[in-house]
Scaffold this active site. Structure first.
Site, mmCIF file in Angstrom:
data_model
loop_
_atom_site.group_PDB
_atom_site.id
_atom_site.type_symbol
_atom_site.label_atom_id
_atom_site.label_comp_id
_atom_site.label_asym_id
_atom_site.label_seq_id
_atom_site.Cartn_x
_atom_site.Cartn_y
_atom_site.Cartn_z
ATOM 1 N NE ARG A 24 -3.405 0.351 2.684
ATOM 2 C CZ ARG A 24 -3.070 1.181 3.673
ATOM 3 N NH1 ARG A 24 -2.172 0.837 4.555
ATOM 4 N NH2 ARG A 24 -3.658 2.346 3.783
ATOM 5 C CE LYS A 33 1.753 -5.150 6.338
ATOM 6 N NZ LYS A 33 1.454 -3.874 5.715
ATOM 7 N NE ARG A 65 0.775 10.732 19.647
ATOM 8 C CZ ARG A 65 0.364 11.902 20.108
ATOM 9 N NH1 ARG A 65 -0.893 12.262 19.974
ATOM 10 N NH2 ARG A 65 1.192 12.692 20.738
HETATM 11 C C1 BTN Z 1 0.514 -3.883 2.276
HETATM 12 O O1 BTN Z 1 0.338 -4.241 3.430
HETATM 13 O O2 BTN Z 1 1.190 -2.877 2.014
HETATM 14 C C2 BTN Z 1 -0.125 -4.666 1.170
HETATM 15 C C3 BTN Z 1 0.791 -5.764 0.685
HETATM 16 C C4 BTN Z 1 0.228 -6.562 -0.477
HETATM 17 C C5 BTN Z 1 1.259 -7.495 -1.071
HETATM 18 C C6 BTN Z 1 0.655 -8.425 -2.065
HETATM 19 S S1 BTN Z 1 1.721 -9.760 -2.482
HETATM 20 C C7 BTN Z 1 0.652 -10.228 -3.779
HETATM 21 C C8 BTN Z 1 0.179 -8.955 -4.433
HETATM 22 N N1 BTN Z 1 1.113 -8.506 -5.433
HETATM 23 C C9 BTN Z 1 1.677 -7.336 -5.117
HETATM 24 O O3 BTN Z 1 2.523 -6.736 -5.804
HETATM 25 N N2 BTN Z 1 1.213 -6.912 -3.938
HETATM 26 C C10 BTN Z 1 0.236 -7.818 -3.396
#
Ligand code: BTN
Length: 345
Positions: free
Chosen positions: A139, A204, A342
């Site tokens: 993201r 995470k 925080r």
């Molecule tokens: C996040 O938490 O930032 C989202 C991560 C999403 C990763 C997945 S892996 C499969 C798909 N292909 C990508 O390039 N991204 C998502």
């Protein structure tokens, strides 16, 4: 270990035409030790070619143990992705909807590949998995790092008949689906961090990236990308932590022998079922579970958006999936943003 091409339906026969690193990976995916000589014989290459392929796998982030007199072994949990094994384990409701399921050795990003394809017919899904993504996307423009064998990089496309009103909340519903799948396989302590993170013990474990391809008329197609850490290994966990994101994986979270194929089948089963319900019922079938798993509620947080940052107490989510925060200026709702917790003062 079978010789390549030696069996009519052996795993190794399917790796022909792939880079040697992929073929060495497939041989090692049983989690056992295999000597360089044995691998070279099975793959019909020299021992030095095997050595170079092992080096490539390490460069891609795979945790590859090399022990004198025993050979090479991959990190536990690195079972190779296998479309046949995934399909066998898919619940019937998902089998009807999944029109194609592919496992690739490497692509740039499974989301990008599906985004470039035509929409699947309404109510059906195309699924793509990769052992390794050279340009995995997270993201907010972040990179998503996942070593071969150590994670699940899964994307599926889905066409809605029309754009669902609450489409902004889809990622939250998918988060619930992912958690259902993980809990069904024994994961304890999984939580959800708004908007799209899966956490265990505040770290995470995975994330969701949803991308929309809406056309002016006709169906809306979403690409749902799920990244899940299975067995990243300590060096990579530490590297991710240095970027400011404490990370974990399924092994560190107590799932000792996660089968990636079983996990993918469970994820697809829950996600496809969830998509069917989301189309008609939006967040209603998911909201209570989301709230029960909310990792932020009751904590002091800061939300950063394009227009600035706001601090306050997290009060949970509303029915539209917006994050509700109590600030000194009153209650505020956010439909997008980046949250940091925080530290308690
Ligand atoms: C996040 O938490 O930032 C989202 C991560 C999403 C990763 C997945 S892996 C499969 C798909 N292909 C990508 O390039 N991204 C998502």
């Amino acid at each position: 270990m079978r010789r390549e091409g030696g069996g009519s339906s052996g795993l190794h026969a399917k790796t022909h035409g792939q880079p040697l690193a992929a073929r060495v990976f497939a041989c090692l995916a049983d989690g056992e030790f295999h000597s360089g000589e044995e691998l070279a014989g099975a793959l019909g290459v020299s021992r030095s070619a095997v050595w170079k392929a092992a080096h490539t796998l390490r460069e891609l982030g795979a945790t590859l143990h090399a022990v004198p007199n025993r050979g090479y072994r991959l990190h536990a949990g690195s079972e190779a992705l296998d479309a046949r094994r995934i399909l066998e384990q898919l619940p019937p409701g998902a089998q009807e909807c999944v029109r194609s399921l592919e496992t690739a050795w490497t692509v740039d990003s499974t989301n990008s590949v599906l985004l470039a394809r035509p929409n699947p017919p309404f109510g059906t899904s195309e699924v793509l998995l990769a052992e390794y993504q050279s340009a995995g996307r997270g993201r907010r423009g972040r990179a998503w790092v996942a070593p071969p064998g150590g994670s699940i990089c899964l994307s599926l496309s889905w066409s809605f008949r029309e754009v669902p009103q609450e489409l902004g909340a889809l990622g939250l519903a998918i988060g619930v689906c992912v958690l259902r799948a993980l809990r069904g396989l024994g994961l304890e302590g999984g939580r959800l961090k708004w908007p799209n993170d899966i956490l265990v013990n505040g770290r995470k474990l995975g994330g969701i990236l949803i991308e929309l391809r809406a056309e002016s008329a006709g169906p809306a197609c979403v690409i749902i990308g799920i990244g899940l850490n299975v067995a990243l290994g300590e060096p990579l966990l530490a590297q991710i932590e240095r970027t400011g994101i404490p990370a974990t994986d399924l092994i560190a979270s107590g799932m000792t022998h996660p089968s990636r194929n079983t996990l993918v089948a469970a994820l697809l089963g829950h996600v496809v079922e969830g998509l069917k319900r989301f189309e008609n019922e939006a967040m209603r079938p998911f909201i209570e579970e989301w709230r029960a798993a909310d990792a932020l509620r009751g904590t002091q947080i800061e939300v950063r958006t394009l227009s600035g940052s706001v601090s306050g107490w997290a009060k949970g989510i509303d029915l539209h999936g917006a994050l509700v925060i109590e600030t000194p200026q009153g209650i505020q709702r956010f439909i997008s943003g980046e949250v940091t917790v925080r530290p308690a003062q």
